[in-house]
Design a protein around this motif. Structure first.
Motif, PDB file in Angstrom:
ATOM      1  N   GLN A 106      60.806  30.523  35.987  1.00  0.00           N
ATOM      2  CA  GLN A 106      61.123  31.576  35.028  1.00  0.00           C
ATOM      3  C   GLN A 106      60.020  31.684  33.971  1.00  0.00           C
ATOM      4  OE1 GLN A 106      63.266  33.909  34.722  1.00  0.00           O
ATOM      5  NE2 GLN A 106      63.286  34.434  32.541  1.00  0.00           N
ATOM      6  N   LEU A 107      59.504  30.549  33.514  1.00  0.00           N
ATOM      7  CA  LEU A 107      58.480  30.563  32.466  1.00  0.00           C
ATOM      8  C   LEU A 107      57.163  31.142  32.948  1.00  0.00           C
ATOM      9  CD1 LEU A 107      59.112  27.034  30.886  1.00  0.00           C
ATOM     10  CD2 LEU A 107      59.778  29.243  29.935  1.00  0.00           C
ATOM     11  N   SER A 108      56.903  31.065  34.254  1.00  0.00           N
ATOM     12  CA  SER A 108      55.619  31.547  34.773  1.00  0.00           C
ATOM     13  C   SER A 108      55.613  33.045  35.054  1.00  0.00           C
ATOM     14  CB  SER A 108      55.272  30.795  36.062  1.00  0.00           C
ATOM     15  OG  SER A 108      56.187  31.129  37.101  1.00  0.00           O
ATOM     16  N   ARG A 109      56.750  33.695  34.938  1.00  0.00           N
ATOM     17  CA  ARG A 109      56.833  35.137  35.228  1.00  0.00           C
ATOM     18  C   ARG A 109      55.998  35.939  34.237  1.00  0.00           C
ATOM     19  NH1 ARG A 109      61.773  36.875  33.996  1.00  0.00           N
ATOM     20  NH2 ARG A 109      61.169  38.967  34.683  1.00  0.00           N
ATOM     21  N   PHE A 110      55.380  37.013  34.745  1.00  0.00           N
ATOM     22  CA  PHE A 110      54.575  37.893  33.899  1.00  0.00           C
ATOM     23  C   PHE A 110      55.457  38.753  33.005  1.00  0.00           C
ATOM     24  CE2 PHE A 110      50.799  37.355  36.661  1.00  0.00           C
ATOM     25  CZ  PHE A 110      49.841  37.245  35.666  1.00  0.00           C
TER      26      PHE A 110
ATOM     27  N   ALA B  94      57.242  31.664  21.266  1.00  0.00           N
ATOM     28  CA  ALA B  94      57.343  32.442  20.028  1.00  0.00           C
ATOM     29  C   ALA B  94      58.680  32.179  19.338  1.00  0.00           C
ATOM     30  CB  ALA B  94      57.178  33.926  20.326  1.00  0.00           C
ATOM     31  N   VAL B  95      59.738  32.070  20.134  1.00  0.00           N
ATOM     32  CA  VAL B  95      61.057  31.771  19.572  1.00  0.00           C
ATOM     33  C   VAL B  95      61.052  30.386  18.923  1.00  0.00           C
ATOM     34  CG1 VAL B  95      63.489  31.380  20.119  1.00  0.00           C
ATOM     35  CG2 VAL B  95      62.247  33.263  21.216  1.00  0.00           C
ATOM     36  N   GLU B  96      60.426  29.411  19.597  1.00  0.00           N
ATOM     37  CA  GLU B  96      60.361  28.044  19.060  1.00  0.00           C
ATOM     38  C   GLU B  96      59.586  28.008  17.744  1.00  0.00           C
ATOM     39  OE1 GLU B  96      61.824  25.275  20.323  1.00  0.00           O
ATOM     40  OE2 GLU B  96      62.776  26.559  21.828  1.00  0.00           O
ATOM     41  N   TYR B  97      58.484  28.733  17.701  1.00  0.00           N
ATOM     42  CA  TYR B  97      57.698  28.768  16.469  1.00  0.00           C
ATOM     43  C   TYR B  97      58.457  29.472  15.350  1.00  0.00           C
ATOM     44  CZ  TYR B  97      53.317  26.785  18.131  1.00  0.00           C
ATOM     45  OH  TYR B  97      52.360  25.923  18.578  1.00  0.00           O
ATOM     46  N   ASN B  98      59.167  30.520  15.703  1.00  0.00           N
ATOM     47  CA  ASN B  98      59.948  31.236  14.707  1.00  0.00           C
ATOM     48  C   ASN B  98      60.986  30.314  14.067  1.00  0.00           C
ATOM     49  OD1 ASN B  98      60.865  33.843  13.416  1.00  0.00           O
ATOM     50  ND2 ASN B  98      62.741  33.279  14.486  1.00  0.00           N
TER      51      ASN B  98
ATOM     52  N   LEU C 250      51.884  23.102  29.554  1.00  0.00           N
ATOM     53  CA  LEU C 250      52.570  22.961  30.843  1.00  0.00           C
ATOM     54  C   LEU C 250      51.621  23.218  32.012  1.00  0.00           C
ATOM     55  CD1 LEU C 250      56.046  24.722  30.467  1.00  0.00           C
ATOM     56  CD2 LEU C 250      55.597  22.357  31.077  1.00  0.00           C
ATOM     57  N   LEU C 251      50.576  23.990  31.763  1.00  0.00           N
ATOM     58  CA  LEU C 251      49.640  24.423  32.811  1.00  0.00           C
ATOM     59  C   LEU C 251      50.373  25.062  33.989  1.00  0.00           C
ATOM     60  CD1 LEU C 251      46.846  21.691  33.020  1.00  0.00           C
ATOM     61  CD2 LEU C 251      46.747  23.958  32.003  1.00  0.00           C
ATOM     62  N   ILE C 252      51.310  25.950  33.670  1.00  0.00           N
ATOM     63  CA  ILE C 252      52.000  26.655  34.749  1.00  0.00           C
ATOM     64  C   ILE C 252      51.144  27.826  35.230  1.00  0.00           C
ATOM     65  CG2 ILE C 252      54.299  26.038  33.918  1.00  0.00           C
ATOM     66  CD1 ILE C 252      54.481  28.873  32.744  1.00  0.00           C
ATOM     67  N   PRO C 253      51.228  28.177  36.510  1.00  0.00           N
ATOM     68  CA  PRO C 253      50.468  29.319  37.019  1.00  0.00           C
ATOM     69  C   PRO C 253      51.148  30.626  36.646  1.00  0.00           C
ATOM     70  CG  PRO C 253      51.787  28.397  38.764  1.00  0.00           C
ATOM     71  CD  PRO C 253      51.995  27.512  37.574  1.00  0.00           C
ATOM     72  N   ARG C 254      50.372  31.649  36.480  1.00  0.00           N
ATOM     73  CA  ARG C 254      50.947  32.979  36.261  1.00  0.00           C
ATOM     74  C   ARG C 254      51.181  33.626  37.619  1.00  0.00           C
ATOM     75  NH1 ARG C 254      47.174  35.549  31.446  1.00  0.00           N
ATOM     76  NH2 ARG C 254      47.263  33.770  30.031  1.00  0.00           N
TER      77      ARG C 254
ATOM     78  N   GLN D 172      46.124  38.186  26.113  1.00  0.00           N
ATOM     79  CA  GLN D 172      46.719  36.854  26.144  1.00  0.00           C
ATOM     80  C   GLN D 172      48.246  36.927  26.100  1.00  0.00           C
ATOM     81  OE1 GLN D 172      44.924  34.923  22.782  1.00  0.00           O
ATOM     82  NE2 GLN D 172      43.180  34.195  23.968  1.00  0.00           N
ATOM     83  N   HIS D 173      48.874  35.762  26.277  1.00  0.00           N
ATOM     84  CA  HIS D 173      50.327  35.621  26.172  1.00  0.00           C
ATOM     85  C   HIS D 173      51.041  36.564  27.143  1.00  0.00           C
ATOM     86  CE1 HIS D 173      49.304  33.240  22.754  1.00  0.00           C
ATOM     87  NE2 HIS D 173      48.812  34.268  22.103  1.00  0.00           N
ATOM     88  N   ALA D 174      50.671  36.432  28.403  1.00  0.00           N
ATOM     89  CA  ALA D 174      51.182  37.368  29.403  1.00  0.00           C
ATOM     90  C   ALA D 174      52.488  36.910  30.043  1.00  0.00           C
ATOM     91  CB  ALA D 174      50.133  37.556  30.498  1.00  0.00           C
ATOM     92  N   THR D 175      52.887  35.658  29.864  1.00  0.00           N
ATOM     93  CA  THR D 175      54.045  35.146  30.586  1.00  0.00           C
ATOM     94  C   THR D 175      55.272  34.939  29.706  1.00  0.00           C
ATOM     95  OG1 THR D 175      53.412  32.851  30.203  1.00  0.00           O
ATOM     96  CG2 THR D 175      52.513  33.898  32.175  1.00  0.00           C
ATOM     97  N   VAL D 176      56.397  34.708  30.374  1.00  0.00           N
ATOM     98  CA  VAL D 176      57.651  34.426  29.667  1.00  0.00           C
ATOM     99  C   VAL D 176      57.515  33.173  28.807  1.00  0.00           C
ATOM    100  CG1 VAL D 176      60.069  33.770  30.009  1.00  0.00           C
ATOM    101  CG2 VAL D 176      59.063  35.588  31.405  1.00  0.00           C
TER     102      VAL D 176
END
Length: 444
Positions: free
Chosen positions: A71-75, A92-96, A7-11, A82-86
């Motif tokens: 919402q996805l870009s929130r810390f 992780a839920v999708e992979y699970n 997505l290349l969303i900003p943090r 790594q993996h600092a954002t929502v």
């Protein structure tokens, strides 16, 4: 293998900062995202096309529709890890979900269905004949393109498949148990008729009591609640994983098998034993030939789907089978079977490798549809001929690695004249192997 794109969303720690960063960098982000995601998609397509379907895309863009990019870009945290954002949390839920789908559903062969919330909507209407077409469509795809077979286990007196708007008819179900009072007994009957293990079955029923009873009776059977929408999301993932893995009409094959078994049983009643003459009435024809290029996908499928008559519990992929196909010291033999009830397709696969004075059989699998008809005997005879067994210093070696499921096949080599030497089975005289007098064996 799942690969997610970007997505290349900003943090950002606040909505204001997120909006500011997106405003300043949107053009560069859009360009980079398009280039990266086009490359990833192209890579997946190229790899799958050149080998086999094993790479799948997890599209991050789909998460925007669920949660929104702000919402996805929130810390989640502001550390340097790594993996600092929502976004990472949601991924992780999708992979699970995908890992659970592979672990629980891939490898299943039969879905046992009650009618409620699978085919017919009885929760939101007084009319019990309202079809759930979206759910039926997923099951239809599993049946048509994934080799999954379906059966009905219901206390209803009618399947309701004849009602307008449904995607199925009664012929789409194997060994259906309709109007029964005991679902445990019905499932046992289906298991016996189809010669399938319960670990390869899925039972779907809205009743928690019924699911509990089935789990207690068959602990290795997966039970699901079809009224749970998350179940259908997982089934859709399952369909996506195995779509295109099989182009065999297994429903028709199993229908013909039930007719075949009924015929053989009737002949046995007349003659008291399953003798050669009664088997001859099947008109069985076994065609054996070396696998061609367009046979390789089916070879992979049969090896990976076979458990009960899989001498070494073998599993493979298209790359390995292609390597055997092009090797100068390996051969892949396949046996097709047909009789008065229909064409059973590829029923047996054996891989033979030759080195100096010995031929080895690393893989031997036989479909449960042809148990008891001598297909394995015909195949071993042809392997022995190709191996020149009986010639000076020439032998044939078979292997058996016991698994929890291949009890039926463990004595195959001993029953066909092989001698056990340590953990191997060796044949030195071709004429020891019995013949198949009730079948016409053709070597193509």
């Amino acid at each position: 293998i799942y690969i997610h794109n970007s997505l290349l969303i900003p943090r950002s720690t606040s909505l204001i900062k997120t909006v500011a960063r997106l405003s300043l960098t949107w053009r560069a982000r859009l360009f980079a995202k398009r280039k990266i995601n086009e490359w990833i998609l192209g890579y997946i397509v190229d790899k799958n096309t050149s080998s086999f379907q094993h790479l799948f895309l997890l599209d991050e863009n789909a998460l925007i529709k669920k949660f929104g990019k702000y919402q996805l870009s929130r810390f989640l945290h502001t550390s340097k890890f790594q993996h600092a954002t929502v976004l990472s949390q949601k991924l992780a839920v999708e992979y699970n979900e995908r890992i659970s789908t592979v672990a629980e559903l891939v490898g299943k062969k039969l879905i046992l269905c009650d009618l409620e919330q699978i085919f017919l909507d009885t929760a939101n209407t007084e009319n019990s004949m309202v079809h759930l077409q979206t759910r039926q469509a997923v099951l239809k795809q599993l049946q048509a393109h994934g080799g999954i077979i379906l059966s009905i286990v219901t206390k209803n007196k009618s399947s309701g498949m004849g009602a307008q708007g449904g995607l199925f008819n009664d012929n789409d179900f194997i060994a259906a148990q309709i109007g029964i009072t005991n679902k445990i007994g019905a499932i046992q009957s289906i298991k016996d008729q189809l010669n399938l293990q319960t670990r390869h079955m899925v039972f779907m029923d809205t009743s928690k009591n019924e699911r509990t009873l089935v789990t207690e009776a068959f602990p290795d059977m997966l039970t699901l609640d079809p009224s749970d929408t998350a179940v259908w999301e997982r089934i859709a993932l399952w369909e996506g994983i195995i779509h295109g893995s099989s182009d065999v009409n297994r429903t028709q094959l199993y229908q013909e098998q039930l007719e075949r078994d009924e015929f053989v049983a009737s002949q046995a009643k007349e003659s008291s034993i399953r003798d050669v003459e009664s088997l001859k009435k099947l008109g069985l024809v076994i065609d054996i030939h070396e696998a061609k290029k367009n046979d390789l996908k089916r070879v992979v499928e049969l090896i990976n789907r076979t458990n009960q008559w899989n001498l070494c519990g073998s599993r493979t992929n298209l790359e390995q089978v292609q390597a055997w196909h092009t090797s100068t010291n390996a051969r892949i033999l396949i046996a097709n079977a047909q009789d008065r009830f229909g064409d059973m397709g590829v029923a047996c696969v054996a891989v033979m490798t030759t080195e100096s004075d010995n031929t080895d059989i690393p893989i031997f699998v036989l479909s449960c549809r042809v148990f008891g008809y001598g297909v394995e005997t015909a195949m071993l005879n042809e392997i022995a001929k190709l191996s020149h067994v009986g010639s000076q210093k020439t032998s044939l070696t078979g292997h058996c690695r016991p698994t929890n499921q291949n009890h039926l096949s463990r004595n195959m080599y001993l029953d066909h004249g092989f001698q056990q030497v340590d953990e191997k089975f060796v044949l030195k005289e071709q004429n020891i192997i019995p013949s198949v007098p009730w079948a016409e064996v053709r070597v193509i």
